[in-house]
Design a protein around this motif. Structure first.
Motif, PDB file in Angstrom:
ATOM      1  N   ASN A 114       0.844  -1.193   0.000  1.00 20.03           N
ATOM      2  CA  ASN A 114       0.000   0.000   0.000  1.00 20.03           C
ATOM      3  C   ASN A 114       0.878   1.243   0.000  1.00 20.03           C
ATOM      4  O   ASN A 114       1.667   1.450   0.910  1.00 20.03           O
ATOM      5  CB  ASN A 114      -0.891   0.012   1.243  1.00 20.03           C
ATOM      6  CG  ASN A 114      -1.858  -1.146   1.253  1.00 20.03           C
ATOM      7  OD1 ASN A 114      -2.246  -1.638   0.211  1.00 20.03           O
ATOM      8  ND2 ASN A 114      -2.237  -1.586   2.432  1.00 20.03           N
ATOM      9  N   SER A 115       0.719   2.070  -1.005  1.00 21.98           N
ATOM     10  CA  SER A 115       1.494   3.303  -1.049  1.00 21.98           C
ATOM     11  C   SER A 115       0.781   4.367  -0.225  1.00 21.98           C
ATOM     12  O   SER A 115      -0.433   4.291  -0.023  1.00 21.98           O
ATOM     13  CB  SER A 115       1.678   3.764  -2.497  1.00 21.98           C
ATOM     14  OG  SER A 115       0.445   4.217  -3.023  1.00 21.98           O
ATOM     15  N   GLU A 124      -0.212   7.199  -0.900  1.00 21.07           N
ATOM     16  CA  GLU A 124      -1.233   7.970  -1.618  1.00 21.07           C
ATOM     17  C   GLU A 124      -2.524   7.198  -1.838  1.00 21.07           C
ATOM     18  O   GLU A 124      -3.527   7.785  -2.247  1.00 21.07           O
ATOM     19  CB  GLU A 124      -0.695   8.413  -2.991  1.00 21.07           C
ATOM     20  CG  GLU A 124       0.511   9.315  -2.933  1.00 21.07           C
ATOM     21  CD  GLU A 124       1.812   8.533  -2.783  1.00 21.07           C
ATOM     22  OE1 GLU A 124       1.885   7.374  -3.224  1.00 21.07           O
ATOM     23  OE2 GLU A 124       2.745   9.093  -2.201  1.00 21.07           O
ATOM     24  N   MET A 125      -2.517   5.896  -1.565  1.00 22.88           N
ATOM     25  CA  MET A 125      -3.718   5.079  -1.799  1.00 22.88           C
ATOM     26  C   MET A 125      -4.795   5.422  -0.787  1.00 22.88           C
ATOM     27  O   MET A 125      -4.519   5.739   0.367  1.00 22.88           O
ATOM     28  CB  MET A 125      -3.380   3.586  -1.710  1.00 22.88           C
ATOM     29  CG  MET A 125      -2.595   3.084  -2.892  1.00 22.88           C
ATOM     30  SD  MET A 125      -2.315   1.314  -2.798  1.00 22.88           S
ATOM     31  CE  MET A 125      -3.928   0.712  -3.177  1.00 22.88           C
ATOM     32  N   ARG A 126      -6.033   5.318  -1.235  1.00 25.66           N
ATOM     33  CA  ARG A 126      -7.176   5.598  -0.377  1.00 25.66           C
ATOM     34  C   ARG A 126      -7.340   4.504   0.673  1.00 25.66           C
ATOM     35  O   ARG A 126      -7.205   3.316   0.394  1.00 25.66           O
ATOM     36  CB  ARG A 126      -8.464   5.665  -1.208  1.00 25.66           C
ATOM     37  CG  ARG A 126      -8.557   6.841  -2.126  1.00 25.66           C
ATOM     38  CD  ARG A 126      -8.981   8.035  -1.327  1.00 25.66           C
ATOM     39  NE  ARG A 126      -9.187   9.171  -2.216  1.00 25.66           N
ATOM     40  CZ  ARG A 126     -10.036  10.128  -1.961  1.00 25.66           C
ATOM     41  NH1 ARG A 126     -10.758  10.100  -0.869  1.00 25.66           N
ATOM     42  NH2 ARG A 126     -10.157  11.127  -2.779  1.00 25.66           N
ATOM     43  N   ALA A 127      -7.653   4.915   1.906  1.00 27.17           N
ATOM     44  CA  ALA A 127      -7.884   3.980   3.010  1.00 27.17           C
ATOM     45  C   ALA A 127      -9.378   3.670   3.106  1.00 27.17           C
ATOM     46  O   ALA A 127     -10.226   4.500   2.758  1.00 27.17           O
ATOM     47  CB  ALA A 127      -7.385   4.583   4.310  1.00 27.17           C
ATOM     48  N   SER A 175      -9.121  11.449   7.715  1.00 26.80           N
ATOM     49  CA  SER A 175      -8.050  10.922   6.863  1.00 26.80           C
ATOM     50  C   SER A 175      -8.630  10.175   5.676  1.00 26.80           C
ATOM     51  O   SER A 175      -9.635   9.472   5.786  1.00 26.80           O
ATOM     52  CB  SER A 175      -7.145   9.971   7.661  1.00 26.80           C
ATOM     53  OG  SER A 175      -6.547  10.658   8.715  1.00 26.80           O
ATOM     54  N   ARG A 176      -7.925  10.313   4.538  1.00 25.23           N
ATOM     55  CA  ARG A 176      -8.379   9.639   3.323  1.00 25.23           C
ATOM     56  C   ARG A 176      -7.373   8.622   2.801  1.00 25.23           C
ATOM     57  O   ARG A 176      -7.747   7.693   2.104  1.00 25.23           O
ATOM     58  CB  ARG A 176      -8.657  10.679   2.239  1.00 25.23           C
ATOM     59  CG  ARG A 176      -9.832  11.544   2.564  1.00 25.23           C
ATOM     60  CD  ARG A 176     -10.183  12.408   1.381  1.00 25.23           C
ATOM     61  NE  ARG A 176     -11.371  13.197   1.684  1.00 25.23           N
ATOM     62  CZ  ARG A 176     -11.493  14.466   1.423  1.00 25.23           C
ATOM     63  NH1 ARG A 176     -10.528  15.114   0.818  1.00 25.23           N
ATOM     64  NH2 ARG A 176     -12.602  15.105   1.725  1.00 25.23           N
ATOM     65  N   THR A 177      -6.093   8.814   3.126  1.00 20.94           N
ATOM     66  CA  THR A 177      -5.064   7.940   2.545  1.00 20.94           C
ATOM     67  C   THR A 177      -4.296   7.195   3.632  1.00 20.94           C
ATOM     68  O   THR A 177      -4.355   7.549   4.809  1.00 20.94           O
ATOM     69  CB  THR A 177      -4.052   8.778   1.731  1.00 20.94           C
ATOM     70  OG1 THR A 177      -3.364   9.653   2.620  1.00 20.94           O
ATOM     71  CG2 THR A 177      -4.737   9.560   0.622  1.00 20.94           C
ATOM     72  N   TYR A 178      -3.564   6.166   3.178  1.00 18.01           N
ATOM     73  CA  TYR A 178      -2.729   5.394   4.100  1.00 18.01           C
ATOM     74  C   TYR A 178      -1.650   6.268   4.738  1.00 18.01           C
ATOM     75  O   TYR A 178      -1.299   6.077   5.900  1.00 18.01           O
ATOM     76  CB  TYR A 178      -2.075   4.216   3.380  1.00 18.01           C
ATOM     77  CG  TYR A 178      -3.034   3.088   3.086  1.00 18.01           C
ATOM     78  CD1 TYR A 178      -3.603   2.359   4.113  1.00 18.01           C
ATOM     79  CD2 TYR A 178      -3.345   2.748   1.769  1.00 18.01           C
ATOM     80  CE1 TYR A 178      -4.480   1.322   3.850  1.00 18.01           C
ATOM     81  CE2 TYR A 178      -4.220   1.720   1.505  1.00 18.01           C
ATOM     82  CZ  TYR A 178      -4.789   1.004   2.543  1.00 18.01           C
ATOM     83  OH  TYR A 178      -5.659  -0.014   2.274  1.00 18.01           O
ATOM     84  N   GLU A 234      -1.885   9.458   5.552  1.00 14.67           N
ATOM     85  CA  GLU A 234      -2.496  10.235   6.635  1.00 14.67           C
ATOM     86  C   GLU A 234      -2.731   9.355   7.867  1.00 14.67           C
ATOM     87  O   GLU A 234      -2.549   9.806   9.002  1.00 14.67           O
ATOM     88  CB  GLU A 234      -3.804  10.861   6.161  1.00 14.67           C
ATOM     89  CG  GLU A 234      -3.616  11.936   5.117  1.00 14.67           C
ATOM     90  CD  GLU A 234      -4.929  12.398   4.506  1.00 14.67           C
ATOM     91  OE1 GLU A 234      -5.933  11.643   4.578  1.00 14.67           O
ATOM     92  OE2 GLU A 234      -4.957  13.504   3.949  1.00 14.67           O
TER      93      GLU A 234
END
Length: 143
Positions: A3-4, A6-9, A45-48, A50
């Motif tokens: 999981n990068s 920038e990917m959505r969580a 939070s939206r991304t991994y 964050e």
């Protein structure tokens, strides 16, 4: 695939981080105010990336192998169900109060009056004793 940042969580990812934050709060690493602040940020939070920033200053916690707490351990000292211990405690407290009232009335009247607290504690005590001896040790679990 890793999981990068920038990917959505997902909601499950946020729930996992919330559980980690709760564990760190329980262990005393963060205060309740810090926990509340981080929890507020967590649900924004939206991304991994964050999510990772919320726990970057905390050690890793394995939520599957947490140490047992005192409350998680079964009551082995008395072998009684907690509800039964509470019932015996209520009986002892009520009996003690009644005996104190009886003693105060006896002393202030100058005469030893009839021991009426026996009628309060006797039947209640017999019922509790029968429930303790013949009742189950654990309450039945609802399904």
């Amino acid at each position: 695939m890793a999981n990068s940042p920038e990917m959505r969580a997902s909601d499950a990812d946020r729930d996992r981080v919330a559980a980690i934050l709760r564990e760190h709060t329980a262990q005393g690493r963060i205060t309740m105010d810090e926990f509340n602040e981080r929890l507020e940020q967590l649900y924004k939070s939206r991304t991994y990336g964050e999510l990772a920033r919320l726990t970057s200053d905390l050690p890793d916690v394995d939520l599957r192998n947490r140490p047992a707490k005192v409350s998680d351990m079964p009551a082995k000292r008395t072998g009684l169900h907690p509800g039964m211990r509470a019932a015996w405690g209520a009986w002892a407290m009520a009996s003690g109060i009644n005996w104190v009232i009886w003693l105060i009335v006896s002393v202030t009247s100058g005469d030893l009056i009839y021991p009426w607290p026996l009628w309060v504690m006797g039947p209640w005590g017999v019922i509790l004793l029968m429930s303790t001896v013949f009742g189950g040790q654990q309450p039945k679990k609802r399904r």
